[in-house]
Design a protein around this motif. Sequence first.
Motif, short mmCIF file in Angstrom:
data_model
loop_
_atom_site.label_atom_id
_atom_site.label_comp_id
_atom_site.label_asym_id
_atom_site.label_seq_id
_atom_site.Cartn_x
_atom_site.Cartn_y
_atom_site.Cartn_z
N ARG A 37 0.83 -1.20 0.00
CA ARG A 37 0.00 0.00 0.00
C ARG A 37 0.87 1.25 0.00
N GLN A 38 0.27 2.33 -0.47
CA GLN A 38 0.97 3.61 -0.50
C GLN A 38 0.01 4.70 -0.08
N ALA A 39 0.30 5.30 1.04
CA ALA A 39 -0.48 6.43 1.53
C ALA A 39 0.05 7.72 0.92
N LYS A 42 3.78 9.14 1.21
CA LYS A 42 4.60 8.10 1.83
C LYS A 42 5.06 7.09 0.79
N ARG A 44 5.71 3.30 -0.76
CA ARG A 44 4.95 2.06 -0.81
C ARG A 44 5.53 1.09 0.21
N GLU A 87 -5.43 5.28 9.67
CA GLU A 87 -4.06 5.17 9.16
C GLU A 87 -3.90 4.03 8.15
N THR A 89 -5.69 4.08 5.52
CA THR A 89 -6.05 4.75 4.27
C THR A 89 -4.86 4.78 3.32
N ALA A 90 -5.06 4.26 2.11
CA ALA A 90 -3.98 4.18 1.13
C ALA A 90 -4.52 3.58 -0.15
N TYR A 92 -4.03 0.45 -2.32
CA TYR A 92 -3.53 -0.90 -2.11
C TYR A 92 -3.23 -1.54 -3.47
N THR A 111 -10.25 4.02 1.81
CA THR A 111 -10.31 5.23 2.63
C THR A 111 -11.09 4.91 3.89
#
Length: 114
Positions: A37-39, A42, A44, A87, A89-90, A92, A111
Motif C-alpha cells: 500500500r501507499q499512503a 509516503k 509504498r 491510518e 487509508t492508502a 492498495y 479510505t
Amino acid sequence: VQLQASGGGLVQAGDSLRLSCAASGRFASILAMGWYRQAPGKQREMVAVVNSGGSTLYKDSVKGRFVASRDNAKNTVSLQMDSLRPEDTAVYYCHVRTGTMVYWGQGTLVTVSS
C-alpha cells in the motif's frame, strides 16, 4: 500478465473490507502473492505477502486485523481487513513475484474515515 484487483472503498473506522486480486496471462511459477500500500506522501510498503509454501508475512501494524489468503490453483490472493483504522487509508496494490519478474496491479483505494 494482468493483475485485476477489486474491493476498495470508503468505510468508517472499525469496519471491514475485503480486497481481491486475480492474476491472468502467461507467467512462470509464482513465488509470492500479496499486497502493498501507499499512503499520500509516503513510500509504498508491504502489507501482507503469501509465499509459495503458504507462509504469510505481515506488516506489524496489521497483524491480528488483516488476513491474506491465496489460491494457487486460481492464481488469486485476497486480503480480509478488519478493524480498519484511518491510518490504513492508502492505495492498495496487488503484487506478484515470480523467479524473474515482479508484477503490480493498478491499485485500489481504501479510505477509512474516523
